[in-house]
Design a protein around this motif. Sequence first.
Motif, mmCIF file in Angstrom:
data_model
loop_
_atom_site.group_PDB
_atom_site.id
_atom_site.type_symbol
_atom_site.label_atom_id
_atom_site.label_comp_id
_atom_site.label_asym_id
_atom_site.label_seq_id
_atom_site.Cartn_x
_atom_site.Cartn_y
_atom_site.Cartn_z
ATOM 1 N N PRO A 191 0.784 -1.237 0.000
ATOM 2 C CA PRO A 191 0.000 0.000 0.000
ATOM 3 C C PRO A 191 0.818 1.290 0.000
ATOM 4 C CG PRO A 191 -0.020 -1.009 2.190
ATOM 5 C CD PRO A 191 0.750 -1.936 1.311
ATOM 6 N N ARG A 192 2.145 1.195 0.162
ATOM 7 C CA ARG A 192 2.889 2.452 0.104
ATOM 8 C C ARG A 192 3.253 2.726 -1.334
ATOM 9 N NH1 ARG A 192 8.006 1.504 -0.776
ATOM 10 N NH2 ARG A 192 7.012 1.886 -2.761
ATOM 11 N N ALA A 193 2.810 3.842 -1.878
ATOM 12 C CA ALA A 193 3.086 4.144 -3.282
ATOM 13 C C ALA A 193 4.035 5.333 -3.362
ATOM 14 C CB ALA A 193 1.792 4.402 -4.038
ATOM 15 N N TYR A 194 3.853 6.183 -4.354
ATOM 16 C CA TYR A 194 4.836 7.235 -4.612
ATOM 17 C C TYR A 194 4.260 8.609 -4.331
ATOM 18 C CZ TYR A 194 6.850 3.342 -7.192
ATOM 19 O OH TYR A 194 7.343 2.123 -7.551
ATOM 20 N N MET A 195 5.136 9.560 -3.981
ATOM 21 C CA MET A 195 4.673 10.934 -3.855
ATOM 22 C C MET A 195 5.375 11.889 -4.802
ATOM 23 S SD MET A 195 6.106 12.212 -0.219
ATOM 24 C CE MET A 195 7.240 11.228 0.703
ATOM 25 N N ARG A 196 6.472 11.466 -5.397
ATOM 26 C CA ARG A 196 7.191 12.382 -6.292
ATOM 27 C C ARG A 196 7.075 11.860 -7.717
ATOM 28 N NH1 ARG A 196 12.087 12.716 -1.996
ATOM 29 N NH2 ARG A 196 11.019 14.132 -0.565
ATOM 30 N N LEU A 197 6.021 12.313 -8.403
ATOM 31 C CA LEU A 197 5.698 11.716 -9.698
ATOM 32 C C LEU A 197 6.424 12.366 -10.854
ATOM 33 C CD1 LEU A 197 1.823 11.426 -9.330
ATOM 34 C CD2 LEU A 197 3.577 9.838 -8.582
ATOM 35 N N GLU A 198 6.885 13.600 -10.674
ATOM 36 C CA GLU A 198 7.381 14.360 -11.808
ATOM 37 C C GLU A 198 8.888 14.568 -11.739
ATOM 38 O OE1 GLU A 198 4.328 17.588 -11.059
ATOM 39 O OE2 GLU A 198 4.198 17.414 -13.231
ATOM 40 N N ASN A 199 9.443 14.900 -12.882
ATOM 41 C CA ASN A 199 10.855 15.285 -12.978
ATOM 42 C C ASN A 199 11.822 14.208 -12.513
ATOM 43 O OD1 ASN A 199 10.224 17.977 -13.889
ATOM 44 N ND2 ASN A 199 9.598 18.406 -11.785
ATOM 45 N N GLY A 200 11.360 12.964 -12.453
ATOM 46 C CA GLY A 200 12.279 11.896 -12.067
ATOM 47 C C GLY A 200 12.820 12.022 -10.659
ATOM 48 N N SER A 228 4.658 20.002 1.861
ATOM 49 C CA SER A 228 4.447 20.262 0.439
ATOM 50 C C SER A 228 5.780 20.406 -0.293
ATOM 51 C CB SER A 228 3.636 21.532 0.223
ATOM 52 O OG SER A 228 2.422 21.447 0.922
ATOM 53 N N HIS A 229 6.723 21.080 0.354
ATOM 54 C CA HIS A 229 8.031 21.231 -0.280
ATOM 55 C C HIS A 229 8.816 19.934 -0.220
ATOM 56 C CE1 HIS A 229 8.008 25.903 0.162
ATOM 57 N NE2 HIS A 229 7.111 25.452 -0.685
ATOM 58 N N TYR A 230 8.513 19.120 0.760
ATOM 59 C CA TYR A 230 9.117 17.783 0.856
ATOM 60 C C TYR A 230 8.683 16.941 -0.335
ATOM 61 C CZ TYR A 230 10.146 13.239 3.035
ATOM 62 O OH TYR A 230 10.615 11.993 3.325
ATOM 63 N N LYS A 231 7.451 17.120 -0.756
ATOM 64 C CA LYS A 231 6.973 16.400 -1.945
ATOM 65 C C LYS A 231 7.845 16.772 -3.138
ATOM 66 C CE LYS A 231 3.059 15.786 -4.980
ATOM 67 N NZ LYS A 231 1.647 16.002 -5.226
ATOM 68 N N ASN A 232 8.247 18.012 -3.178
ATOM 69 C CA ASN A 232 9.067 18.544 -4.252
ATOM 70 C C ASN A 232 10.542 18.248 -4.029
ATOM 71 O OD1 ASN A 232 9.702 21.682 -5.722
ATOM 72 N ND2 ASN A 232 8.565 20.025 -6.638
ATOM 73 N N ASN A 233 10.843 17.585 -2.899
ATOM 74 C CA ASN A 233 12.213 17.250 -2.518
ATOM 75 C C ASN A 233 13.093 18.486 -2.330
ATOM 76 O OD1 ASN A 233 14.033 15.326 -1.744
ATOM 77 N ND2 ASN A 233 14.677 14.773 -3.809
ATOM 78 N N PHE A 234 12.480 19.584 -1.958
ATOM 79 C CA PHE A 234 13.226 20.824 -1.726
ATOM 80 C C PHE A 234 14.193 21.106 -2.873
ATOM 81 C CE2 PHE A 234 11.712 22.233 2.301
ATOM 82 C CZ PHE A 234 11.258 21.082 2.933
ATOM 83 N N ARG A 235 13.641 20.981 -4.075
ATOM 84 C CA ARG A 235 14.469 21.215 -5.266
ATOM 85 C C ARG A 235 15.110 22.586 -5.270
ATOM 86 N NH1 ARG A 235 12.129 19.456 -11.042
ATOM 87 N NH2 ARG A 235 14.283 19.778 -11.621
ATOM 88 N N TYR A 236 14.402 23.561 -4.759
ATOM 89 C CA TYR A 236 14.917 24.934 -4.745
ATOM 90 C C TYR A 236 15.211 25.304 -3.301
ATOM 91 C CZ TYR A 236 12.551 24.667 -9.219
ATOM 92 O OH TYR A 236 12.125 24.260 -10.458
ATOM 93 N N LYS A 237 16.397 25.837 -3.067
ATOM 94 C CA LYS A 237 16.802 26.153 -1.694
ATOM 95 C C LYS A 237 15.812 27.092 -1.019
ATOM 96 C CE LYS A 237 20.877 24.073 -1.065
ATOM 97 N NZ LYS A 237 20.807 23.223 -2.236
ATOM 98 N N MET A 238 15.219 28.006 -1.794
ATOM 99 C CA MET A 238 14.273 28.967 -1.230
ATOM 100 C C MET A 238 13.105 28.263 -0.550
ATOM 101 S SD MET A 238 14.559 32.026 -0.800
ATOM 102 C CE MET A 238 13.242 33.206 -0.706
#
Lengths: 262, 537, 292
Positions: free
Chosen positions: A205-214, C187-197
């Motif tokens: 049941p654990r899936a993904y959260m970062r779908l974009e940009n690899g 929310s920024h964690y979802k984005n993996n903190f791509r931008y330092k800001m």
Amino acid sequence: MSEYNNSDPSLRPVNPETGEPFPPTDQPGYYPGFRTLSQSPYWDAATRNVVTLRVTDPPERRFFTAYEWKFWETVFSHLIPQTDRTPERQIPLIPPLDARLYANRTDGYRYETMPQDREAYKIGIEAINNESAARFGGEFLDLGHWQQEKVLQAIHDGRPEASPEIWKSMSVSRFWELIMHDAMKAYYGHPWAWDEVGFGGPAYPRAYMRLENGEPEPWEVREKRHEWRAPDLSVSDEVEPLHHLHTEATQRAHISPLRKKP
Amino acid sequence: MKTVDYLIVGVGSAGGVLLQRLARAGFSVVGLEAGPFWNTEKDWVSDEAGSHKLYWEDPRVTGGSDPLAFGANNSGKGVGGGSVHWAAFTPRFHPSDFEVYTRDGLGADWPISYHDIKPYYEQLEREMPVAGPAYFPWGHPHGYSYGPHPMGGVGNALIKGCTAMGIPVSIGGPVAILSGSFGDRPHCIYRGFCIQGCKVGAKASTLITHVPDALASGAEIRPHCMASRIELGSGGRVTGVHYFDRDGESHFQPAKAVIVAAYAIETPRLLLNSGLANSSGTLGRYLMAQAGNVIMGRFDQLVRMYKAPPAHALTEEFYETNPKNDFVRGFAIQTVGPLPVAFAKQMQSAKKAWGWGLRREMMDYNHWAAFGALGEILPWADNRVTLSDETDQFGLRVAHVSFNLHDNDKKLIKAATQKTMEVMHAAGATEVVQEARYAHLVGAARMGEDPATSVVDKFGRTHDVDNLFVCDGSILPTQGSANPGLTIQALAARTADYLICQGERIFSSARRDMSEPRMRRDLAPPATWGKGVPRLT
Amino acid sequence: MATSLEIEITNHIREGKFQRSLALLTAATSVVSGLEVAYEHYRGSYSRRVMYTPVILSGLLSIAGVAAFFSRRAAQSVLRWTSVVTLADAGLGFYFHVRGIHRKPGGWRFPMTNMVMGPPIFAPLLFGTSAYLGLIASYLQREEGNTPTSRELLSAEQDIREGKFQQQVAVVAGISALLSGFEAYYSHYKNNFRYKMQWSPVVIAPLLAAACFASVKSRRAASTLLPAAAALASADAAVGFYYHARGVLRRPGGSKHLVYNIIYGPPIFAPLLLGAAGMLGFLASLLRRRRA
């Protein structure tokens, strides 16, 4: 277990900068430290059982004779070479095939130009042995590594020189597709290969959260590429794009251009 | 055994809908299913190699100049059938699809028009439900009541490529995958294993959308039961179906009417093995697969295409006949999301990769995106299902499929492939390759007005036998470049309404009433209502 | 050097005489929240009818805010009760969001994944901010004075009426800052903190919260730290808004698929939530403290 257990460095991929063969590794590929199996606590029970068993308990030999098993193990070690892997981290390619043929399980369709799978794997041995004899004067298992590879390359190319009567009853390209499919299913269906290519593995049941940009998940790793050359004794590090052929039949029937004799 | 009103052979996409509607309307219905009744938590695994049980692996022979592949490529087994392993793209057919022959001089006309099926499209889009953009511009424009999905790497590549080339693109659907919860069904968790069966319950399959209500309404499903022969009685009406159970014992279930919903291969196979419904000689003919070439593009940056549902964006800009082309009809371009084993097979086909070459390509798996071109192959009489002399484990003659591309098909496939490769380049791919293959399978028991050139009428009733029906993908006369799943379920709901309206007449009368049935929205599964947004159109 | 206009505004606030302005601010923030929840709930496909309620209530609240600008009566009745109902709706929304995360596959066993991919956990409470403003506004005096009371007031209500509710606003601002900061974090964690800001709101929000809570105890903090932290948060919110808007336009398809990119891009109004906390902090720093 394959006999190509890295005793011969000339069978291993080479570092282009130094010219030296790489030492065998637990995990080839560009994702060092990535382990899909570490995620198994977050999978569902049914998936965890199936995947874990695949790693810990590959099926025993029940269908092939000992010779046939050894024969196909050797052939498959050219179809998907693993000399870059340590002996403990060789992915078993023949056990799933043996289990499938034992159960007589197929994909659910047979091309008119092909015999049944069990039959194909029987006469395939004969065809490959005849090809080996015609080209290099010996049975396949008695040939050297490079010679074995050239025999298989002939089938890959669609240009066998021997046993025309066998190839009348069995399409060369469909036979090649059959053995490649079995090899690829065994290799890339295995968690160690998922680690190698950076595939996330089971995701329920654990899936993904970062779908974009690899972007990697928190438990995935960034890619770290390195350059490598195929071993000097191999001829399989080549590709032949077929995008100019638009139908399935023309792509499958494609015969590779004639190669210069070595 | 006690005689039932309706016996449905095959509880798949169409069978599931029929079972639910007829049971809810009060008929006694039994569904025979050759495969298992899935317990999704225990039986399904989030794993490519472990999912082969979802597919029809019993023998078939494939030939012709362009032989098709079956099994995991298109054929499901088990309750839910193809809707268990589909990627769940659910576009509608276009109005032009119903009159291809009139417009373009090739193919066939349907005995119904888009207008007849439109209310059923809308209805099934609520029942699954289908998620998609608020405005879908192609064919007959319409919107969706569940919102669009987020994109993965492949969707973004399609959007980039299409935007760069000025091609409109449908983002986030139409797919029968939940983008918001639906009662107890959670919404998609974006794990990319659609084709291995949705353990979450977000992707629609009749197993979860219709079968539960069918059972609650009194229907009975018999899994692991392989139909072997439909019995024709002395009065020229069918009397029931012989089948083998799990232990190989043969049984006969009497029924007042039989509906065959067993898939474009098994339906004609069963009817041919039973010697029924073929006075026209067209049973088994006009089989159609769509061209399903996969175009793969390599990108410098990582894509990780395994992370979203394979189906999440498409364009139908090239669907309709363009007079400038040297072929008629067209194609769609869709996202696909091959997992490692599937991708390895694609590299092997598209580039003849093997050995170290394959190992090298596969180490770059995360750099690749893949689009599927879906091309409309026309119905041809020589594309057909016949019976081979081989028999299966039940002693039944195995299906032999012959498939051959014609001139229009080849030109269309070439154009589709080239255009899709252009889009992939426009998306920024540094290398683009292509694997030629096919997708989906319909036809072989087509509907038509003329009993001399078709097998069933516009409601799925066989021309030859008054109480024998066919209702699955095999009745489609043409296929467009749309995935057939939605159309199959919509036709099933329409046939169900017809049967329900006709009532007892189906079981006894020799006269065929061809008037359009009243639409029975009240017979939809009760959980359908009260969700989603009002549609724009 | 403060201008006479600034002095006048400050005095008005000090004395609780800013009902009309706050009502208008309520209306404005309500429109923004309403738009945000409208498109976020569209992402969830309005799968339950109750998801329409915050959208409808935002509309009603903004109308009530405008009405309160024009009419003292409306301010004390319509605005007050619409705000109360909206606050209740915010609480209900919080319950549904928490339950929604629990109901995702794996539930709270995967807290980060399911908070990131599930309904945003604190969004409904932050949505309640404009209703809080409306509620406060309904107790204030109007700018021109001349605000008779219809009944004897409770001491808490009297405090608000006279501008003596600094600590209360500071607490609300502090909580709001923490919630916004947490929202920004995952929310920024979802984005993996791509931008330092993207770290900036995660760092600044706790600072603002600390200044807010310090202001409860200390008048000094309220007049020094708090406005400084509030200014920092507001500046960060403006920067964030710019980056989010830019992020939306930089998505594949850009402005050609603007509605989709707003829905699935960086949430366009979310940075303004931290700005709202900053604004509340600023307001708090201008108010007087409660009678002893």
